[in-house]
Write an enzyme that holds these catalytic residues in place. Structure first.
Site, PDB file in Angstrom:
ATOM      1  N   ASN A 366       0.830  -1.210   0.000  1.00 10.55           N
ATOM      2  CA  ASN A 366       0.000   0.000   0.000  1.00 10.55           C
ATOM      3  C   ASN A 366       0.865   1.260   0.000  1.00 10.55           C
ATOM      4  OD1 ASN A 366      -2.690  -0.675  -0.231  1.00 10.55           O
ATOM      5  ND2 ASN A 366      -2.963  -1.040   1.960  1.00 10.55           N
ATOM      6  N   HIS A 371      -2.823   2.737  -2.644  1.00 15.50           N
ATOM      7  CA  HIS A 371      -3.947   1.937  -2.141  1.00 15.50           C
ATOM      8  C   HIS A 371      -4.693   1.227  -3.261  1.00 15.50           C
ATOM      9  CE1 HIS A 371      -3.821   3.034   2.107  1.00 15.50           C
ATOM     10  NE2 HIS A 371      -3.422   4.255   1.712  1.00 15.50           N
ATOM     11  N   ASP A 375      -5.855  -2.594  -3.160  1.00 16.20           N
ATOM     12  CA  ASP A 375      -7.235  -3.034  -3.409  1.00 16.20           C
ATOM     13  C   ASP A 375      -7.288  -4.085  -4.504  1.00 16.20           C
ATOM     14  OD1 ASP A 375      -8.012  -1.270  -1.489  1.00 16.20           O
ATOM     15  OD2 ASP A 375      -8.781   0.257  -2.874  1.00 16.20           O
ATOM     16  N   ASP A 401      -6.360  -7.289   5.655  1.00 18.78           N
ATOM     17  CA  ASP A 401      -5.656  -8.226   4.775  1.00 18.78           C
ATOM     18  C   ASP A 401      -5.810  -9.657   5.268  1.00 18.78           C
ATOM     19  OD1 ASP A 401      -4.198  -7.984   7.078  1.00 18.78           O
ATOM     20  OD2 ASP A 401      -2.245  -7.806   6.096  1.00 18.78           O
TER      21      ASP A 401
END
Length: 749
Positions: A366, A371, A375, A401
């Protein structure tokens, strides 16, 4: 009809009052019509023919029919709001009305009693009328809407004939005898016709009111039940089924176009954005729908539309509450519910496991790549988990996660480990995000349960601990960069300790299942099955109990306890019912050797001379039979021990098993009778029964669950059986209670 009008306008009737009253009476009694079919759509029979019992012109019996036809056309036009159809009904009715008048007047001239003449004439009238309709509709009066008469009810036709006959006889008698007898100058015959017509009208209105009340009650019931009636084909099937009964239509369907001729319909929305119509039709008899039918259908369609809208809203809210918006996987809340469901409703012998998966270095991805990359990784992992998991497995994202998988239908810890490693390997395959190659690394913990847990949440705790061990090991350089699965070892150790303690403290229990003689309908033996319920873990499945006893080196001790307790229980069964002498116990083939339990089993059998101890050897174990074990089996038989070959006919059974070791009982596995409609299965059962008969074996068919199965195996010559139909395995106390209450009866009410 034209001739009737001509007679009224072109000449002076003998009695204007009687002629006009005849027309009015036919109009008034027009609404009185009765069903003569077993399904909607056949012609409705009225009783207007009764009004021809008194002729408006004396000396001209056929002259009243044209005048009668005038009233019939008006009546049918009002009822059906369709002039061509009204003319057709009046035309057919008038044609056979001439026959009615001719037959009745002819019989009366011959001196036939009034009631009998009207009965014959009325029967001829309705027969010809129905014959004309039958011809017009090409004979499609079968219940299947094909050629035939099965949809026509002779009893209902007979009732209509009887009502019309009695009414016509009374009208004639009162009009010609009672009233003239009271006052010879009075002409009150029109009053008799009107009173008769009004009586029929009152009955018709009462019937109509009851029909409206029935529709209203049905709509109220639909308003209560339809929103939660989602069985079979769902809300659409429930709607059409209720509409079919409420409006008494031939057919009800959902379609995209509006109603056509001879149909009524209402707009309905069962799927958001899709407009449909619920259509009711009466195509066969073309009998018109009443206004109340259409209003009822509109109300029902509105109720169904609202039910669908509310259900859609509830489903949407529930899905949002139970779904992770990023991956569309079930969330933690849904996972908790699924875990409880999997734990509580699994078969007693099947295991489940929780696989806890954590993505390593997810925060670094990330931070370094954004991000959106994180994702995309989460969505890819979610897709891979779903693809790699079996149909009975449940995949969920429970945190940033972190993912969990509930593995079901497991037979062992090794099976669970194999599935977990396959899933982790699939998740760890390389992928490309934003043009960069990435190979996900995961830490995974596995917790296996072979029995129903008192608290399923302990599986999650154990799997989480095992996963954390992998992460700690990786941080200390123990497992490198590759993904790996850690098994919750302390959980297995705890269960092993519990099983070992139960065996050493002699806490094992037994359940007893009857073996019956089908011919005599009596129990002749019981099979003893080991059971254990731990205060902490709950019931431990027999396969798991046996597997752990083997791994702990306690299998012989477990078997000693089972044999000892089974024989003590059998002594009590025999005391209550002397006909029960046999008790069967499952043991491993190797346990009959001299160095293991051979001497113990022989001594136990000799210590109970009134009983027959039967040891059941699993068919799979006979592949490793040796000459020494065969001699041990013969020694068992010499000591009075009965030997049974258990589970014969499972997936990998062989014919050789039938001759590898001496035996007295052949127990056929339930896998051979799972489809007794299959002629091959029946032939195999018949052959095995014949094999047993020829060699003096007792053949027992296992897995009998229904009376129909009993009927089939009896036809195949089977005489002994075992299964839930005759009794599930019960504790010693409940088995004793059964024997005290029912004796050796095989089947209980």
């Amino acid at each position: 009809m034209a001739y009737g009008i001509y007679q009224l306008l072109g000449s002076t009737p003998t009695s204007w009052a009687l002629a006009l009253t005849l027309i009015a009476s036919v109009i008034i009694c027009g609404p009185f019509r009765m069903h003569v079919g077993r399904v909607p759509g056949l012609p409705l029979l009225g009783v207007a023919i009764t009004m021809l019992a008194i002729q408006p012109e004396e000396g001209s019996p056929g002259l009243g029919v044209p005048i009668w036809a005038v009233g019939l056309v008006i009546s049918q036009t009002i009822a059906g709001r369709n002039l061509p159809q009204a003319l057709y009904w009046a035309g057919l009715s008038s044609a056979v009305a001439f026959v009615f008048v001719a037959v009745q007047s002819g019989l009366a001239t011959l001196g036939v009693p009034l009631l009998l003449s009207f009965l014959i004439a009325t029967a001829v009238f309705y027969t010809l009328f129905l014959l004309g309709e039958f011809t017009r509709q090409r004979g499609r009066w079968g219940l299947d809407r094909r050629f035939g008469l099965s949809a026509l009810s002779p009893y209902r036709v007979g009732f209509v004939v009887l009502v019309a006959t009695v009414a016509a006889t009374l009208v004639t008698y009162v009009g010609s005898s009672v009233i003239p007898g009271l006052d010879p100058d009075a002409r009150l015959t029109p009053l008799v016709l009107l009173l008769t017509a009004l009586l029929f009208y009152a009955v018709a209105q009462r019937t109509r009111f009851m029909s409206m009340e029935r529709r209203l009650s049905a709509i109220v019931d639909a308003a209560i039940d339809l929103p939660r009636d989602d069985t079979g084909g769902g809300l659409a099937a429930a709607l059409t089924s209720r509409a079919l009964s409420i409006v008494e239509a031939n057919d009800v369907e959902l379609r995209g176009r509006a109603p056509e001729q001879n149909e009524i319909g209402a707009a309905v929305s069962l799927t958001p954005g899709v407009e449909q119509y619920v259509i009711a039709s009466r195509k066969r008899g073309k009998a018109p729908f009443a206004p109340g039918d259409e209003r009822a259908l509109v109300a029902l369609a509105h109720i169904a539309s609202e039910a669908a809208r509310i259900r859609h809203n509830v489903d949407t809210l529930e899905q949002r509450a139970n779904t992770d918006p990023l991956t569309n996987l079930p969330n933690y809340r849904a996972f908790q519910e699924a875990l409880v469901e999997a734990n509580e409703n699994r078969p007693y012998h099947e295991g489940i496991a929780v696989l806890f998966i954590d993505l390593d270095d997810f925060k670094k991805i990330n931070d370094n790549r954004g991000h959106h990359a994180g994702d995309e990784l989460l969505r890819t992992v979610a897709d891979r988990l779903q693809a790699a998991s079996g149909g009975g497995d449940f995949v969920s994202r429970i945190g940033g996660d972190e993912f969990v998988v509930i593995l079901a239908d497991l037979v062992s810890l090794a099976h669970a480990k194999e599935s977990a490693e396959r899933i982790v390997a699939e998740v760890s395959q390389p992928l490309v995000i934003d043009g960069h190659d990435l190979r996900p690394a995961v830490s995974a913990g596995l917790a296996f349960s072979s029995h129903r847990e008192l608290d399923a949440q302990t599986l999650v705790v154990d799997a989480d601990r095992a996963m954390l061990q992998v992460k700690r090991s990786r941080h200390h350089g123990g497992r490198g960069e590759r993904s790996s699965v850690s098994i919750a070892a302390h959980r297995s150790t705890r269960t092993n300790d519990i099983v070992a303690r139960a065996i050493r403290d002699n806490r094992l229990g037994l359940a007893f299942q009857p073996i019956v003689n089908i011919d005599e309908g009596t129990i002749w033996a019981f099979e003893a099955l080991v059971r254990y319920v731990d205060p902490e873990l709950g019931p431990i499945s027999p396969p798991s109990l046996v597997a752990r006893a083997k791994s702990l080196g306690l299998m012989n001790e477990l078997t000693r306890q089972v044999v000892t307790k089974a024989l003590h229980a059998a002594e009590e069964f025999h005391r209550l019912e002397p006909g029960i002498r046999c008790i069967t116990v499952n043991i491993e083939l190797g346990q009959i050797s001299e160095t293991e339990l051979g001497p113990f089993i022989r001594d136990a059998a000799r210590a109970h001379p009134d009983l027959s101890l039967c040891i059941e050897l699993n068919e799979h174990s006979l592949r490793s039979v040796t000459a020494d074990l065969r001699r041990e089996a013969e020694l068992m038989q010499q000591a009075g021990v009965t030997i049974a070959l258990d589970d014969y006919g499972s997936d990998d059974s062989s014919v050789g098993a039938l001759v590898r070791i001496p035996m007295d009982i052949l127990k056929i596995d339930k896998g051979l009778i799972d489809d007794l409609d299959d002629v091959r299965q029946r032939e195999v059962i018949k052959a095995l029964q014949g094999f047993g008969d020829n060699l003096g074996f007792t053949t027992v068919v296992e897995g009998i669950e229904t009376h129909s199965m009993v009927d089939v195996i009896v036809e195949l010559g089977v005489r002994s059986a075992q299964g839930y139909y005759y009794g599930r395995p019960l504790s010693f106390a409940r088995t004793v209670d059964r024997l005290r209450r029912w004796g050796t009866r095989a089947e209980l009410d």
